[in-house]
Design an enzyme around this catalytic site. Structure first.
Site, mmCIF file in Angstrom:
data_model
loop_
_atom_site.group_PDB
_atom_site.id
_atom_site.type_symbol
_atom_site.label_atom_id
_atom_site.label_comp_id
_atom_site.label_asym_id
_atom_site.label_seq_id
_atom_site.Cartn_x
_atom_site.Cartn_y
_atom_site.Cartn_z
ATOM 1 N N ASP A 39 -72.639 0.155 93.395
ATOM 2 C CA ASP A 39 -71.754 -1.003 93.364
ATOM 3 C C ASP A 39 -71.833 -1.651 91.986
ATOM 4 O O ASP A 39 -72.904 -1.768 91.394
ATOM 5 C CB ASP A 39 -72.157 -2.009 94.449
ATOM 6 C CG ASP A 39 -71.071 -3.037 94.711
ATOM 7 O OD1 ASP A 39 -70.464 -2.989 95.807
ATOM 8 O OD2 ASP A 39 -70.820 -3.893 93.840
ATOM 9 N N ILE A 40 -70.686 -2.102 91.502
ATOM 10 C CA ILE A 40 -70.631 -2.686 90.147
ATOM 11 C C ILE A 40 -71.354 -4.030 90.085
ATOM 12 O O ILE A 40 -71.764 -4.470 89.014
ATOM 13 C CB ILE A 40 -69.152 -2.821 89.706
ATOM 14 C CG1 ILE A 40 -69.039 -2.891 88.197
ATOM 15 C CG2 ILE A 40 -68.470 -4.013 90.367
ATOM 16 C CD1 ILE A 40 -67.613 -2.700 87.681
ATOM 17 N N ASN A 97 -67.386 -4.170 105.551
ATOM 18 C CA ASN A 97 -66.511 -5.331 105.662
ATOM 19 C C ASN A 97 -65.120 -4.825 106.005
ATOM 20 O O ASN A 97 -64.578 -3.971 105.293
ATOM 21 C CB ASN A 97 -66.478 -6.091 104.326
ATOM 22 C CG ASN A 97 -67.831 -6.662 103.967
ATOM 23 O OD1 ASN A 97 -68.530 -7.186 104.823
ATOM 24 N ND2 ASN A 97 -68.220 -6.548 102.707
ATOM 25 N N GLU A 105 -62.528 -6.622 100.580
ATOM 26 C CA GLU A 105 -61.786 -6.884 99.342
ATOM 27 C C GLU A 105 -61.064 -5.647 98.815
ATOM 28 O O GLU A 105 -60.058 -5.770 98.137
ATOM 29 C CB GLU A 105 -62.749 -7.398 98.256
ATOM 30 C CG GLU A 105 -63.387 -8.754 98.574
ATOM 31 C CD GLU A 105 -62.422 -9.916 98.380
ATOM 32 O OE1 GLU A 105 -61.381 -9.719 97.746
ATOM 33 O OE2 GLU A 105 -62.734 -11.014 98.881
ATOM 34 N N VAL A 106 -61.613 -4.479 99.079
ATOM 35 C CA VAL A 106 -61.007 -3.240 98.571
ATOM 36 C C VAL A 106 -60.434 -2.467 99.757
ATOM 37 O O VAL A 106 -61.163 -2.125 100.692
ATOM 38 C CB VAL A 106 -62.041 -2.374 97.816
ATOM 39 C CG1 VAL A 106 -61.391 -1.083 97.334
ATOM 40 C CG2 VAL A 106 -62.626 -3.146 96.634
ATOM 41 N N HIS A 110 -65.058 1.722 103.097
ATOM 42 C CA HIS A 110 -66.326 1.954 102.394
ATOM 43 C C HIS A 110 -67.454 1.329 103.188
ATOM 44 O O HIS A 110 -67.272 0.332 103.883
ATOM 45 C CB HIS A 110 -66.297 1.391 100.975
ATOM 46 C CG HIS A 110 -65.883 -0.047 100.889
ATOM 47 N ND1 HIS A 110 -64.571 -0.439 100.969
ATOM 48 C CD2 HIS A 110 -66.602 -1.189 100.739
ATOM 49 C CE1 HIS A 110 -64.494 -1.756 100.862
ATOM 50 N NE2 HIS A 110 -65.722 -2.242 100.730
ATOM 51 N N HIS A 112 -71.297 -0.194 102.578
ATOM 52 C CA HIS A 112 -72.322 -0.629 101.628
ATOM 53 C C HIS A 112 -73.667 -0.156 102.154
ATOM 54 O O HIS A 112 -73.984 -0.343 103.336
ATOM 55 C CB HIS A 112 -72.376 -2.154 101.530
ATOM 56 C CG HIS A 112 -71.131 -2.796 101.011
ATOM 57 N ND1 HIS A 112 -71.051 -3.329 99.753
ATOM 58 C CD2 HIS A 112 -69.925 -3.010 101.594
ATOM 59 C CE1 HIS A 112 -69.841 -3.857 99.570
ATOM 60 N NE2 HIS A 112 -69.137 -3.683 100.678
HETATM 61 P P1 5GP Z 1 -65.841 -5.322 100.099
HETATM 62 O O1 5GP Z 1 -64.436 -4.778 100.039
HETATM 63 O O2 5GP Z 1 -66.668 -4.653 101.159
HETATM 64 O O3 5GP Z 1 -65.860 -6.801 100.242
HETATM 65 O O4 5GP Z 1 -66.586 -5.036 98.747
HETATM 66 C C1 5GP Z 1 -66.089 -4.253 97.708
HETATM 67 C C2 5GP Z 1 -67.231 -3.940 96.773
HETATM 68 O O5 5GP Z 1 -66.715 -3.144 95.726
HETATM 69 C C3 5GP Z 1 -67.899 -5.149 96.123
HETATM 70 O O6 5GP Z 1 -69.294 -5.137 96.443
HETATM 71 C C4 5GP Z 1 -67.646 -4.951 94.632
HETATM 72 O O7 5GP Z 1 -68.734 -5.338 93.822
HETATM 73 C C5 5GP Z 1 -67.378 -3.465 94.546
HETATM 74 N N1 5GP Z 1 -66.482 -3.080 93.458
HETATM 75 C C6 5GP Z 1 -65.292 -3.652 93.164
HETATM 76 N N2 5GP Z 1 -64.732 -3.043 92.117
HETATM 77 C C7 5GP Z 1 -65.585 -2.058 91.750
HETATM 78 C C8 5GP Z 1 -65.544 -1.078 90.703
HETATM 79 O O8 5GP Z 1 -64.617 -0.970 89.914
HETATM 80 N N3 5GP Z 1 -66.609 -0.228 90.636
HETATM 81 C C9 5GP Z 1 -67.659 -0.306 91.510
HETATM 82 N N4 5GP Z 1 -68.640 0.583 91.347
HETATM 83 N N5 5GP Z 1 -67.721 -1.212 92.489
HETATM 84 C C10 5GP Z 1 -66.696 -2.089 92.601
#
Ligand code: 5GP
Length: 129
Positions: A39-40, A97, A105-106, A110, A112
């Site tokens: 994760d970034i 999530n 958010e994405v 996925h 974690h």
């Molecule tokens: P969620 O959708 O479950 O809330 O979290 C999305 C996750 O993707 C976050 O923890 C965020 O830090 C990670 N993330 C967002 N953009 C990037 C990216 O470009 N590269 C990586 N490696 N992780 C990302």
């Protein structure tokens, strides 16, 4: 902004771009079914994202329409990454999530994978009402 997991898959989402190699990622595992990368913005000493390679927004479409091979491939990839990072014996946490209330958010499914230290309670106790 949180994802509406009922919307069609968006091929311009950030994880789709990572899968196509258009955006770099620190890959730790890849096979036919899944990709895993750091994760970034890590929230634990080990914070890895594992994604299926197919175009799935979330758990609903994945669980309803992905093939058995895709589902088993993804689940096995999560397990293999945990083993490769030595997380089985100390323990670790998986989190997905999903959708608006889940804080996704994405819009590409996925999981974690958190580990590397005791992680405390599973979730914060949320106020009711
Ligand atoms: P969620 O959708 O479950 O809330 O979290 C999305 C996750 O993707 C976050 O923890 C965020 O830090 C990670 N993330 C967002 N953009 C990037 C990216 O470009 N590269 C990586 N490696 N992780 C990302």
């Amino acid at each position: 902004m949180p994802v509406d997991a009922t919307q069609p898959y968006d091929r311009d989402n950030i994880f789709a771009k990572i899968l196509r190699g258009e955006i770099p990622s620190k890959t730790v595992f890849e096979d036919e079914w899944a990709l895993a990368f750091h994760d970034i913005a890590p929230q634990a000493p080990i914070h890895i994202l594992v994604i299926p390679k197919g175009e799935w927004v979330g758990w609903d479409d994945f669980s309803a329409r992905a093939s058995s091979d895709e589902i088993s491939g993804f689940v096995r990839a999560v397990g293999q990454v945990a083993r490769e990072f030595g997380l089985v014996e100390p323990g670790y946490r998986l989190l997905a999530n999903l959708g608006g209330h889940g804080g996704q958010e994405v819009p590409h499914l996925h999981v974690h994978l958190f580990g590397g230290k005791p992680l405390g309670r599973m979730i914060a106790v949320l106020p009711t009402g």
